[in-house]
Scaffold this active site. Structure first.
Site, PDB file in Angstrom:
ATOM      1  N   LYS A  53      23.713  37.610  57.542  1.00  0.00           N
ATOM      2  CA  LYS A  53      23.568  38.826  58.875  1.00  0.00           C
ATOM      3  C   LYS A  53      22.204  38.939  59.553  1.00  0.00           C
ATOM      4  O   LYS A  53      22.514  39.408  60.590  1.00  0.00           O
ATOM      5  CB  LYS A  53      24.381  40.111  57.652  1.00  0.00           C
ATOM      6  CG  LYS A  53      24.713  39.934  57.450  1.00  0.00           C
ATOM      7  CD  LYS A  53      24.990  41.045  56.422  1.00  0.00           C
ATOM      8  CE  LYS A  53      27.616  41.731  55.712  1.00  0.00           C
ATOM      9  NZ  LYS A  53      27.079  41.967  54.418  1.00  0.00           N
ATOM     10  N   GLN A  97      24.351  46.308  51.171  1.00  0.00           N
ATOM     11  CA  GLN A  97      24.962  44.831  50.607  1.00  0.00           C
ATOM     12  C   GLN A  97      24.945  45.466  48.835  1.00  0.00           C
ATOM     13  O   GLN A  97      24.846  45.469  48.022  1.00  0.00           O
ATOM     14  CB  GLN A  97      24.105  43.728  50.389  1.00  0.00           C
ATOM     15  CG  GLN A  97      25.042  42.422  50.094  1.00  0.00           C
ATOM     16  CD  GLN A  97      26.117  42.291  50.897  1.00  0.00           C
ATOM     17  OE1 GLN A  97      25.801  42.325  52.361  1.00  0.00           O
ATOM     18  NE2 GLN A  97      27.271  42.418  50.361  1.00  0.00           N
ATOM     19  N   ASP A 120      28.897  49.722  57.955  1.00  0.00           N
ATOM     20  CA  ASP A 120      29.824  49.168  57.594  1.00  0.00           C
ATOM     21  C   ASP A 120      30.435  49.779  57.978  1.00  0.00           C
ATOM     22  O   ASP A 120      32.256  49.617  57.499  1.00  0.00           O
ATOM     23  CB  ASP A 120      29.491  49.365  56.079  1.00  0.00           C
ATOM     24  CG  ASP A 120      28.884  47.519  55.835  1.00  0.00           C
ATOM     25  OD1 ASP A 120      28.761  47.158  56.845  1.00  0.00           O
ATOM     26  OD2 ASP A 120      27.589  47.559  55.030  1.00  0.00           O
TER      27      ASP A 120
END
Ligand code: NDP
Length: 306
Positions: A53, A97, A120
């Site tokens: 990412k 995460q 997200d």
């Protein structure tokens, strides 16, 4: 006619190029989108995901910060960290995460991320916006599925879409996105009866299960489009032999590396039966990070450049 392979790497590159161009346009106005990635502990898979990412951010010109609290971090400490990121103007997107360690209340931490910076798309506020079709950050993997279909010229409206898997991060949002594109949608799960027969009704079949090669030829209507979200690393020689027999590239890779990636869809069956399908690797996976870049850019635009 051989099935068409939907190349996710090519679509990812197109999207990243578009993001890069838009980041340049924002730069001319003195705005640089920023993403903070919080990764707790040293789970090797999480480390690879976050590293990729960050690499994508570098490629498109998005500022990134990789924050790595120790494995023993408490819920309170993470909440403080998220609060600080929520208030920093140069940070447009915050991603935490998963998985978080057991001592951390993951739901509480995710809820603390400002919905405006929730790139997200996991915050309940944004889930509600998605369901009611209001503009909001869309979970990256399901958003990628729609991009694959649209950019490959596969029509969605009026088609039967069947999604196997009902997780909050893939199955459910994918169902709403396909519904908003006017597909007729069925969601299946572990309690679905006659699953192969239900799946066989699909013009568009999405597999998001987490079981290697679970979707076999009897699940696939001839000519259907099959999108395989699953990422399973096989290390057992017998299992590799049974799933990958007749696929020399996969067998070679297993011999060389001791492991090989397969999706939730049987790789040989899908090639023989589908009209079009995403391979694993190189299908759905690459889109997830591309869509994170899109969401970060969008968050910067909405918060700073409107
Ligand atoms: P979850 O484990 O959260 O959900 C799996 C779903 O599959 C559940 O809804 C479960 O049903 C269903 N399921 C499990 N077994 C069966 C069965 N025998 N028959 C029918 N349905 C079944 O997984 P995720 O959605 O998070 O991920 C799915 C896959 O996608 C994984 O391989 C994951 O690695 C991959 N993934 C890939 C991404 C990418 O970037 N390409 C991103 C995210 C995930 P029930 O609810 O009844 O238990």
């Amino acid at each position: 006619m051989p099935a068409r392979i939907l190349n996710g790497n090519r679509i990812r590159d197109q999207i990243l190029l578009e993001v890069e161009n838009e980041v340049e346009t924002l730069a001319a106005r003195g705005i640089r989108p920023g993403l903070a990635a919080v990764r707790v502990g040293d789970d090797p898979a999480s480390e690879i995901y976050v590293r990729n990412k960050i690499k994508a951010c570098e490629k498109v010109g998005i500022h990134s910060e990789h924050i790595t609290p120790p494995a023993a971090v408490t819920t309170g400490e993470l909440l403080e960290l998220v609060d600080d990121l929520n208030h920093r103007d140069e940070i447009d997107g915050i991603l935490v995460q998963l998985p978080l360690p057991d001592q951390v209340d993951a739901a509480k931490v995710l809820l603390a991320v400002s919905p405006q910076k929730d790139v997200d798309g996991f915050h309940p506020f944004n889930v509600g916006a998605l369901v009611t079709k209001r503009p909001s950050p869309i979970p990256c993997t399901p958003a990628g599925l729609i991009q694959i279909l649209k950019r490959s010229g596969i029509s969605i409206a009026g088609k039967r879409a069947v999604i196997v898997g009902r997780s909050d991060i893939v199955g459910k949002p994918a169902a709403f996105l396909l519904l908003h594109e006017n597909a007729t949608v069925t969601i299946c799960h572990s309690k679905t009866e006659n699953l192969p027969a239900v799946a066989r009704e699909a013009d568009i079949l999405v597999a998001a299960i987490g079981r290697p090669a679970f979707v076999t030829g009897d699940f696939i209507k001839p000519g259907a489009t099959v999108l395989d979200v699953g990422i399973n690393s096989l290390t057992d020689a017998e299992q590799v032999e049974s799933i990958c027999s007749g696929l020399p590239k996969k067998l070679e890779r297993f011999r060389a590396k001791g492991s090989v990636l397969v999706g939730d869809v049987h790789p040989k069956d899908v090639a023989e039966t589908a009209g079009a399908y995403t391979p694993v690797p190189g299908g759905v996976g690459p889109l997830t990070i591309a869509m994170l870049m899109v969401n970060t850019l969008q968050a910067a635009r909405q918060r700073r450049a409107t």
